[in-house]
Design a protein around this motif. Structure first.
Motif, PDB file in Angstrom:
ATOM      1  N   LEU A   1      21.690  -9.096  -9.188  1.00 22.32           N
ATOM      2  CA  LEU A   1      20.680  -9.482  -8.487  1.00 22.32           C
ATOM      3  C   LEU A   1      19.370  -8.494  -8.352  1.00 22.32           C
ATOM      4  O   LEU A   1      18.154  -8.959  -8.218  1.00 22.32           O
ATOM      5  N   LEU A   2      19.836  -7.507  -8.392  1.00 18.28           N
ATOM      6  CA  LEU A   2      18.913  -6.069  -8.206  1.00 18.28           C
ATOM      7  C   LEU A   2      18.352  -5.730  -9.911  1.00 18.28           C
ATOM      8  O   LEU A   2      17.401  -4.984  -9.919  1.00 18.28           O
ATOM      9  N   ARG A   3      18.945  -6.062 -10.860  1.00 23.91           N
ATOM     10  CA  ARG A   3      18.222  -5.971 -12.024  1.00 23.91           C
ATOM     11  C   ARG A   3      16.973  -6.244 -12.576  1.00 23.91           C
ATOM     12  O   ARG A   3      16.444  -7.255 -11.594  1.00 23.91           O
ATOM     13  N   PRO A   4      16.333  -5.379 -13.453  1.00 26.23           N
ATOM     14  CA  PRO A   4      14.740  -5.579 -13.782  1.00 26.23           C
ATOM     15  C   PRO A   4      14.901  -7.116 -14.453  1.00 26.23           C
ATOM     16  O   PRO A   4      15.829  -7.545 -15.131  1.00 26.23           O
ATOM     17  N   GLY A   5      13.889  -8.015 -13.912  1.00 27.44           N
ATOM     18  CA  GLY A   5      13.746  -9.179 -14.704  1.00 27.44           C
ATOM     19  C   GLY A   5      14.078 -10.363 -13.610  1.00 27.44           C
ATOM     20  O   GLY A   5      13.410 -11.331 -13.653  1.00 27.44           O
ATOM     21  N   ARG A   6      14.623  -9.757 -12.488  1.00 25.91           N
ATOM     22  CA  ARG A   6      14.969 -10.510 -11.219  1.00 25.91           C
ATOM     23  C   ARG A   6      14.239  -9.788 -10.237  1.00 25.91           C
ATOM     24  O   ARG A   6      13.144 -10.456  -9.693  1.00 25.91           O
ATOM     25  N   PHE A   7      14.423  -8.457  -9.810  1.00 27.61           N
ATOM     26  CA  PHE A   7      13.560  -7.843  -8.912  1.00 27.61           C
ATOM     27  C   PHE A   7      13.348  -6.446  -9.619  1.00 27.61           C
ATOM     28  O   PHE A   7      14.034  -5.594  -9.722  1.00 27.61           O
ATOM     29  N   ASP A   8      11.862  -6.668  -9.837  1.00 31.68           N
ATOM     30  CA  ASP A   8      11.446  -5.585 -10.952  1.00 31.68           C
ATOM     31  C   ASP A   8      11.118  -4.403 -10.094  1.00 31.68           C
ATOM     32  O   ASP A   8      11.258  -3.295 -10.599  1.00 31.68           O
ATOM     33  N   ARG A   9      10.883  -4.660  -8.868  1.00 33.89           N
ATOM     34  CA  ARG A   9      10.407  -3.348  -7.987  1.00 33.89           C
ATOM     35  C   ARG A   9      11.467  -3.403  -6.760  1.00 33.89           C
ATOM     36  O   ARG A   9      11.484  -4.394  -6.088  1.00 33.89           O
ATOM     37  N   HIS A  10      11.896  -1.975  -6.433  1.00 34.86           N
ATOM     38  CA  HIS A  10      12.459  -1.900  -5.384  1.00 34.86           C
ATOM     39  C   HIS A  10      11.609  -0.736  -4.410  1.00 34.86           C
ATOM     40  O   HIS A  10      11.230   0.280  -4.843  1.00 34.86           O
ATOM     41  N   ILE A  11      11.216  -1.359  -3.361  1.00 38.50           N
ATOM     42  CA  ILE A  11      10.200  -0.352  -2.425  1.00 38.50           C
ATOM     43  C   ILE A  11      11.110  -0.101  -1.279  1.00 38.50           C
ATOM     44  O   ILE A  11      11.643  -0.830  -0.557  1.00 38.50           O
ATOM     45  N   TYR A  12      11.147   0.944  -1.062  1.00 39.82           N
ATOM     46  CA  TYR A  12      12.150   1.678  -0.101  1.00 39.82           C
ATOM     47  C   TYR A  12      11.140   1.991   1.254  1.00 39.82           C
ATOM     48  O   TYR A  12      10.285   2.735   0.968  1.00 39.82           O
ATOM     49  N   LEU A  13      11.212   1.536   2.238  1.00 43.45           N
ATOM     50  CA  LEU A  13      10.751   1.914   3.470  1.00 43.45           C
ATOM     51  C   LEU A  13      11.570   2.980   4.459  1.00 43.45           C
ATOM     52  O   LEU A  13      12.580   2.340   5.020  1.00 43.45           O
ATOM     53  N   GLU A  14      11.134   4.050   4.392  1.00 45.40           N
ATOM     54  CA  GLU A  14      11.883   5.030   5.142  1.00 45.40           C
ATOM     55  C   GLU A  14      11.263   5.090   6.669  1.00 45.40           C
ATOM     56  O   GLU A  14      10.372   4.552   6.920  1.00 45.40           O
ATOM     57  N   LEU A  15      12.009   5.873   7.660  1.00 47.10           N
ATOM     58  CA  LEU A  15      11.745   6.136   8.778  1.00 47.10           C
ATOM     59  C   LEU A  15      10.367   6.778   8.758  1.00 47.10           C
ATOM     60  O   LEU A  15      10.226   7.934   8.076  1.00 47.10           O
ATOM     61  N   PRO A  16       9.407   6.693   9.697  1.00 47.52           N
ATOM     62  CA  PRO A  16       8.128   7.347   9.543  1.00 47.52           C
ATOM     63  C   PRO A  16       8.277   8.874   9.968  1.00 47.52           C
ATOM     64  O   PRO A  16       8.840   9.390  10.418  1.00 47.52           O
ATOM     65  N   THR A  17       7.162   9.543   9.129  1.00 49.83           N
ATOM     66  CA  THR A  17       7.242  10.961   9.353  1.00 49.83           C
ATOM     67  C   THR A  17       6.261  11.122  10.735  1.00 49.83           C
ATOM     68  O   THR A  17       5.776  10.045  11.394  1.00 49.83           O
ATOM     69  N   LYS A  18       6.039  12.408  10.871  1.00 46.73           N
ATOM     70  CA  LYS A  18       5.017  12.594  12.473  1.00 46.73           C
ATOM     71  C   LYS A  18       3.795  12.082  12.237  1.00 46.73           C
ATOM     72  O   LYS A  18       3.365  11.672  13.123  1.00 46.73           O
ATOM     73  N   GLU A  19       2.961  12.301  10.986  1.00 44.99           N
ATOM     74  CA  GLU A  19       1.753  11.798  10.696  1.00 44.99           C
ATOM     75  C   GLU A  19       1.778  10.309  10.745  1.00 44.99           C
ATOM     76  O   GLU A  19       0.867   9.498  11.283  1.00 44.99           O
ATOM     77  N   GLU A  20       2.798   9.621  10.143  1.00 43.00           N
ATOM     78  CA  GLU A  20       2.899   8.279  10.096  1.00 43.00           C
ATOM     79  C   GLU A  20       2.953   7.731  11.496  1.00 43.00           C
ATOM     80  O   GLU A  20       2.693   6.667  11.831  1.00 43.00           O
ATOM     81  N   ARG A  21       4.005   8.338  12.470  1.00 45.29           N
ATOM     82  CA  ARG A  21       4.155   7.908  13.782  1.00 45.29           C
ATOM     83  C   ARG A  21       2.694   8.174  14.545  1.00 45.29           C
ATOM     84  O   ARG A  21       2.732   7.063  15.550  1.00 45.29           O
ATOM     85  N   VAL A  22       1.874   8.925  14.092  1.00 44.04           N
ATOM     86  CA  VAL A  22       0.608   8.836  14.759  1.00 44.04           C
ATOM     87  C   VAL A  22      -0.223   7.693  14.646  1.00 44.04           C
ATOM     88  O   VAL A  22      -0.740   7.261  15.568  1.00 44.04           O
ATOM     89  N   GLU A  23      -0.103   7.253  13.322  1.00 44.36           N
ATOM     90  CA  GLU A  23      -0.922   6.129  12.970  1.00 44.36           C
ATOM     91  C   GLU A  23      -0.224   4.642  13.607  1.00 44.36           C
ATOM     92  O   GLU A  23      -0.814   3.879  14.062  1.00 44.36           O
ATOM     93  N   ILE A  24       1.137   4.868  13.547  1.00 38.55           N
ATOM     94  CA  ILE A  24       1.677   3.636  14.318  1.00 38.55           C
ATOM     95  C   ILE A  24       1.484   3.519  15.902  1.00 38.55           C
ATOM     96  O   ILE A  24       1.318   2.428  16.593  1.00 38.55           O
ATOM     97  N   PHE A  25       1.439   4.680  16.573  1.00 40.52           N
ATOM     98  CA  PHE A  25       1.014   4.796  17.824  1.00 40.52           C
ATOM     99  C   PHE A  25      -0.228   4.307  18.003  1.00 40.52           C
ATOM    100  O   PHE A  25      -0.464   3.526  19.030  1.00 40.52           O
ATOM    101  N   GLY A  26      -1.112   4.606  17.230  1.00 43.15           N
ATOM    102  CA  GLY A  26      -2.508   4.347  17.292  1.00 43.15           C
ATOM    103  C   GLY A  26      -2.652   2.626  16.937  1.00 43.15           C
ATOM    104  O   GLY A  26      -3.507   2.028  18.045  1.00 43.15           O
ATOM    105  N   VAL A  27      -1.743   2.054  16.288  1.00 43.43           N
ATOM    106  CA  VAL A  27      -1.879   0.548  16.215  1.00 43.43           C
ATOM    107  C   VAL A  27      -1.271  -0.024  17.451  1.00 43.43           C
ATOM    108  O   VAL A  27      -1.853  -1.013  18.123  1.00 43.43           O
ATOM    109  N   HIS A  28      -0.364   0.533  18.057  1.00 45.18           N
ATOM    110  CA  HIS A  28       0.141  -0.328  19.191  1.00 45.18           C
ATOM    111  C   HIS A  28      -0.296   0.185  20.671  1.00 45.18           C
ATOM    112  O   HIS A  28       0.171  -0.549  21.539  1.00 45.18           O
TER     113      HIS A  28
END
Length: 656
Positions: free
Chosen positions: A360-387
């Protein structure tokens, strides 16, 4: 010359179509009910035997024949006899009821008797009338009847069942052809977002995740401007797999794609493919891709794809035919098989990529694997700004401080903190949400709600105070332990007390850092033994954490000299099927011994440190017993200012 009449006719036709009631509506339901009521009433009132009384031969001979009350007797089908009384005796024998007066189609006999055989009945009747003249003898008639009422009574139950199911199917299906869910269980249940539908979520609502958002936006841009890529020979990715811990924004990213792509968007969960019926999952996969190809270009989003995409070697290995496996096989064929799949992009999300099938994971089926990690401090500042946008905030709210005090928090955790802070402020009847409300919300999300009403004895409270003071003192004087924020002995959640730390955002952990963390976790247990000369059960969580950390150091990270640089960690998950451990009994004994030595060494080190700072331990415990909560400023006054052991940057500096 203008012809408005054509336009008006078209409008009239549209209005007629709109106003025409759908088939299978309430009109048909009333028709079923009226027909059922008519059948019941007609059967009851038209049956001439409803007022007929079954009697015995003795009653006929003694009461009817001797008094000349019988007008005639009709023998029906040589089985039973119907007895009709003379008109003058009829009213005396029974009263006419409402049904007989108004609904009786034919005169009903007053009495009936089962005759057994015709010869026997005739002989009895002759003997009873031997003293009567021939002119006064009873008229006996013989009839053969094919009772349509009997046929109706036999068909009526089936008719009722058919009417009931017609009514239920009309209710379930809404009357539309092919819309009945009883017959559409093999159809896809995906929710379709049509082209041009305005979505409440856009990429502007996604804070942080810059790299992941850029990759997904490229796919959206491909759908909007395909000629920019196709003129260079590029092909659109067939599948994009979103992978990350829970709460990092995988589903939110898919919602943003649905709002920004401006193409038909099909969304469903992986568990919706699997039903109790065999073959339903594969049928729904085929129907989903068929609908998507008809509306090409389009996007399919499958949330929690691990529900159907688990590795075929590990799921139900002993079963000959598994519904989930059949569904996965059909999904693999639709993603990259002999059939064309032009213009259909598949988005999938999971937080368990280790259990997914490799095909299921091979290219041709899912060509891109995008990893969403836990946010860093700078990203948490942006997330707080949204909420924080929809909240009424006080001027003292600093999202930089909030982001710094929430390391390891996902976007969902931050959204929960903001909502809890607003609830706390509303509970206190404030007009705006203040910084202290956010801090209280953070503590509640991490540790649970304060239970100040929980009653514990004075002895137990002293044990808890010295236990938490032991954690605080050890962590304060060790080099590689996270910064201490506050200590509390207020019961919160399941715990009777807690020490709050501000974790460093590390990517790797050294052996010395592991050892210092183990010592800090053992500080409460050691403090109890030093002060009270015995330990309690309150250190259960600490001992569990220490044991897991020690086994990880020895058997996973190769940080033990005796065992050496060996790792028995299985990142593929294939050893889950093994009943035993992936090493010998001798190695297991050696690992257990080294873990025990490691924890005992840390235990003795912690005892020596608390013995050297016994005065500070007792003072901090007494302060906790007095005011229950000790903040960082008071800790600095009591234990001295803690020296920073790492080269600090603005993102790592701890200020409260």
């Amino acid at each position: 010359m203008k012809q408005p009449s054509n336009t008006e006719d078209k409008k009239g036709l549209k209005e007629d179509k709109i106003q025409k009631p759908p088939s299978g509506g309430s009109g048909f339901n009333w028709l079923y009910l009226l027909l059922l009521a008519f059948l019941l009433l007609f059967t009851f009132f038209s049956n001439p035997t409803t007022t007929t009384k079954e009697i015995s031969w003795a009653f006929i001979q003694d009461s009817l024949i001797t008094q000349n009350k019988i007008q005639k007797i009709i023998v029906v089908n040589k089985e039973y006899a119907e007895i009709f009384l003379t008109p003058e005796d009829t009213n005396n024998e029974r009263n006419k009821d409402f049904s007989e007066k108004w609904f009786q189609l034919a005169r009903a006999p007053e009495y009936s008797i089962t005759i057994g055989s015709v010869d026997n009945f005739e002989s009895k009747l002759d003997r009873a009338q031997q003293d009567i003249t021939s002119s006064e003898k009873i008229n006996v008639q013989y009839q053969n009847r094919g009772s349509w009422l009997g046929i109706l009574s036999w068909l009526l139950p089936f008719g009722l069942i058919i009417l009931f199911w017609m009514y239920m199917l009309g209710k379930l299906g809404g009357g539309g052809k092919g819309s009945n869910p009883l017959f559409n269980f093999g159809k896809s249940t995906a929710v379709l977002t049509e082209k041009g539908t305005k979505s409440p979520v856009s990429f502007n609502d996604i804070a942080g995740l810059k790299e992941a958002k850029a990759e997904v936006m490229e796919v959206v841009d491909f759908l909007k401007n395909p000629e920019r890529y196709t003129k260079l020979g590029a092909k659109i990715p067939k599948g994009v797999m979103l992978v990350g811990p829970p709460g990092t924004g995988k589903t939110l990213m898919a919602k943003a794609v649905a709002g920004e792509a401006h193409v038909p968007f099909f969304s469903m969960s992986g568990s919706e493919f699997v039903e109790m019926f065999v073959g339903v999952g594969a049928s729904r996969v085929r129907d989903l891709f068929k609908r998507a190809k008809e509306k090409s270009p389009s996007i399919i989003f499958i949330d929690e794809i691990d529900a159907v995409g688990r590795s075929r070697g590990k799921v139900n290995a002993f079963q000959a035919n598994d519904e989930r496996e059949s569904t996965l096989n059909q999904l693999l064929t639709e993603l990259d098989g002999f059939g064309p799949n032009t213009g259909v992009i598949v988005l999938a999300a999971t937080n368990r990529p280790d259990v997914l099938d490799k095909a299921l994971l091979r290219p041709g089926r899912f060509d891109r694997h995008i990893y969403l990690e836990l946010p860093t401090k700078e990203e948490r500042v942006e997330i707080f700004g949204v909420h924080l946008r929809p909240l009424k905030l006080s001027k003292n709210v600093d999202k930089e401080v909030l982001a710094r005090l929430s390391p390891g928090f996902s976007g969902a955790d931050i959204a929960n903190i903001c909502n809890e802070a607003a609830l706390i402020a509303a509970r206190k009847k404030k007009n705006k949400v203040e910084q202290e409300d956010f801090m209280e919300a953070r503590d509640r999300v991490i540790g649970g709600m304060e239970r100040k009403s929980k009653i514990i004895s004075i002895k137990e409270k002293e044990i808890v105070a010295h236990h938490e003071a032991g954690h605080a003192v050890v962590s304060w004087y060790l080099e590689h332990v996270d910064s201490l924020v506050k200590v509390s002995i207020i019961p919160r959640g399941k715990s009777l007390g807690s020490a709050w730390y501000l974790p460093e955002e590390r990517q790797i952990v050294t052996k010395s850092q592991f050892m210092d963390q183990i010592c800090a976790s053992l500080g409460g247990r050691v403090a109890e033994e030093i002060i009270f000369n015995e330990a309690s059960s309150g250190a259960l969580d600490d001992l569990e954490k220490v044991t897991k950390q020690a086994y990880s150091m020895v058997s996973y990270y190769g940080l033990d000299k005796e065992i050496g640089p060996l790792s028995f960690y299985d990142s593929s998950g294939q050893n889950e099927r093994l009943l035993g451990k992936p090493y010998s009994e001798h190695m297991a004994q050696l690992i257990d011994k080294e873990v025990q030595n490691l924890i005992n060494t840390a235990y003795e080190r912690t005892r020596k440190l608390l013995t050297d700072h016994l005065t500070e331990l007792k003072k901090l415990a007494q302060l906790l017993l007095t005011q229950e909560v000790v903040e960082k400023e008071e800790l600095e006054e009591l234990l001295g200012k803690r020296k920073p052991h790492y080269p600090t940057t603005p993102s790592q500096t701890v200020e409260t």
